[in-house]
Design an enzyme around this catalytic site. Structure first.
Site, short mmCIF file in Angstrom:
data_model
loop_
_atom_site.label_atom_id
_atom_site.label_comp_id
_atom_site.label_asym_id
_atom_site.label_seq_id
_atom_site.Cartn_x
_atom_site.Cartn_y
_atom_site.Cartn_z
N GLU A 1 0.81 -1.22 0.00
CA GLU A 1 0.00 0.00 0.00
C GLU A 1 0.85 1.28 0.00
OE1 GLU A 1 -3.92 -1.64 2.28
OE2 GLU A 1 -2.31 -0.95 3.55
C1 ACM Z 1 -2.05 -5.44 4.17
O1 ACM Z 1 -3.15 -5.85 4.53
N1 ACM Z 1 -1.86 -4.17 3.90
C2 ACM Z 1 -0.92 -6.32 4.02
#
Ligand code: ACM
EC number: 3.2.1.52
Length: 560
Positions: free
Chosen positions: A311
């Protein structure tokens, strides 16, 4: 009397009861056969709750003995044979890890009081005679605890080590850093933990935009000595610590202390979601993080360090002249390529310290891996399979069904959670090594791991509720490498046909506040306030997440 050999969880390869019993008493000794010298300490350490001396003896006396046979060619590293007869217990293992597994099985064969800190008066440590032959199908049986979103004190981690060992999990992945907190002491750069370890408030409801916060400071960090202690304690119980420093995204708390290292948010965040607090993928950052990793590895000499990679919002990289110049100097086509380059540089640093890099699956997509890197595939089957096909070791961590911070049912009284539901039968049905994959792809699956993200899990009591009994059933999936039948024919857990129904007695003795099959106790529910369950949580959050990831150049697709 219940045949306790049929209640073992994880389910063993084979387990058979025969007539007769053996009672461990004050007279029981521990025999180390030639080659097993020193291993009796493991037996005493893991059976301290029995309050028996269990001295090392040359041979069994009239009260019998636990006898350890170390036979390096008897099986795999974690396999064991356990035979209980009327004069004692014989254990055959190839390594000390096998012995740890054998003793945890012996504890499950003993009365549930073995899971109490001290036995009730009059408890007799009687074990039915029988034999267990057992070995795990998968070598990575992990648990991830997010101690960044909510800090859990050292004593909670030590307790969870015990609970994980009870289920023969063998990896404890600590998500130690994120936008909302940095949980590792640094002696070289103490501002990192001084500034990064606390926030002034915490978002209450799931609605990020409505912005209700509690106005209460939250924080904490582990000293390097704490981490060394947790590491040693876990190691004694067959569990390897996998510390995570999440980079280059999820870095707002680090940047609060060292703003010059990053772009985006430069404060410890109080709310959830994906933030723009991202470190600059430049040599100075690699050098700084390298120093933090060295301190960590000096305290926790583990073979695995997780570097995150998930992310990562890279839009601010594109507009930063220094970063653009570095990208050009490296001859990289796009800012996203710096994501892979940065992680590989840190992975090389780890390699020099004899540690393997573990990453979330975005790093596979951006080329952020070294040959021996381990990919945690959280965005579903497709990316897991592609990483395996490319020849990387993969740990299965798909949101569905390994994110145990998601709801356990659709009941309106469930407490607020991030999404879901992920029911017990869904966890039991997980196929960690899909039959549809090729043999080469299947051979790359090291194992699986459950996740406890803690945005909405602020207390150990709530953590217990969310993790158990689902983590118990997933332990069976991990140990046997296939869906579990331990929860009974309908996996409902309450029908009394599966090992799980008996196992709940062990959890209760251990003080685990698990979720009853019928739904939360009144005090476990979400009530009508900020913690009430919010409908429509099923997929919305996930879909939003995946859109955001693709928006930032990451072509990973979700099949969840
Ligand atoms: C995640 O759930 N960002 C690995």
């Amino acid at each position: 009397m219940t045949d306790r050999y049929q209640t073992l969880l994880p389910r063993p390869g084979s387990a058979t009861a025969v007539n007769g019993t053996y009672e461990l008493t004050a007279g029981t000794g521990v025999v180390e056969t030639p080659g097993a010298e020193g291993m009796s300490q493991v037996v005493r350490e893991l059976l301290t709750s029995l309050r028996l001396p269990l001295p090392t003896v040359a041979q069994a006396g009239p009260a019998g003995a636990v006898t350890i046979h170390l036979e390096p060619t008897s099986g795999t590293a974690e396999s064991y044979r356990l035979r209980v007869h009327e004069r004692g217990v014989d254990i055959v293992v190839a390594t000390v890890d096998g012995l740890v597994n054998a003793i945890h099985t012996l504890r499950q064969l003993l009365p549930d009081d073995t899971w109490r800190a001290a036995p009730r008066a009059g408890t007799h440590w009687v074990v039915a005679c029988g034999e267990v032959t057992d070995a795990p199908a998968l070598t990575w049986r992990g648990a991830m605890l997010d101690v960044a979103r909510h800090f859990f004190p050292k004593r909670t981690l030590l307790r969870y080590v015990d609970l994980l060992a009870m289920h023969r999990y063998n990896r404890l992945h600590l998500h130690l850093t994120d936008d909302q907190g940095w949980r590792i002491e640094s002696r070289r750069h103490p501002e990192v933990h001084r500034v990064g370890s606390h926030r002034p408030a915490t978002q209450l409801s799931r609605d990020r935009k409505a912005g209700r916060h509690d106005g209460t400071p939250h924080g904490g960090y582990y000293t390097l000595d704490d981490l060394a202690e947790i590491h040693a304690y876990a190691q004694e119980r067959g569990i390897t610590l996998v510390p995570e420093i999440d980079l280059p995204g999820h870095s707002s708390a680090l940047l609060a202390a060292r703003p010059e290292l990053g772009v985006g948010e430069h404060r410890v965040l109080t709310g959830w979601g994906i933030s723009a607090g991202v470190v600059k993928p430049l040599p100075a950052t690699v050098e700084f993080i390298g120093e933090l990793l060295d301190e960590l590895l000096d305290a926790v000499p583990t073979p695995y360090v997780h570097l995150g990679g998930d992310e990562c919002v890279i839009t601010d990289w594109a507009s930063d002249p220094e970063i653009s110049a570095y990208q050009k100097e490296l001859g990289l086509a796009a800012p996203i390529d710096l994501h892979g380059h940065f992680l590989r540089a840190l992975g090389s640093h780890l390699k020099r310290r004899a540690a393997r890099m573990v990453v979330w699956d975005e790093a596979f997509v951006t080329g952020g891996l070294l040959d021996d890197s381990i990919v945690m595939a959280w965005r579903g089957d497709s990316v897991a399979r592609r990483a395996a096909r490319a020849g990387y070791d993969v740990v299965r961590t798909p949101v569905y069904p390994t994110y145990l911070n998601y709801d356990q049912s659709d009941l309106p009284e469930e407490p607020m959670a991030q999404g879901g539901p992920i029911t017990l039968p869904e966890v039991a049905a997980f196929e960690p090594v899909p039959a549809a994959w090729s043999p080469a792809e299947r051979s790359r699956v090291l194992g699986l791991q459950f996740q406890a993200w803690t945005e909405y899990i602020a207390s150990e009591r709530h953590l217990d509720y969310m993790m158990f009994p689902r983590a118990g059933v997933l332990a069976d999936v991990a140990w046997n490498g296939r869906p579990s039948t331990a929860a009974g024919a309908d996996s409902g857990g309450a029908d009394g046909t599966g090992a799980l129904a008996a196992h709940l007695g062990r959890l209760a003795a251990a003080g685990v506040e698990y979720r009853p099959a019928a739904g939360p106790h009144p005090w476990q529910g979400g009530g009508t306030g900020d913690r009430r369950r919010q409908s429509g949580s099923t997929m919305g959050a996930e879909i939003e997440l995946h859109e955001r990831i693709s928006e930032h150049g990451d072509v990973g697709t979700a099949s969840t």
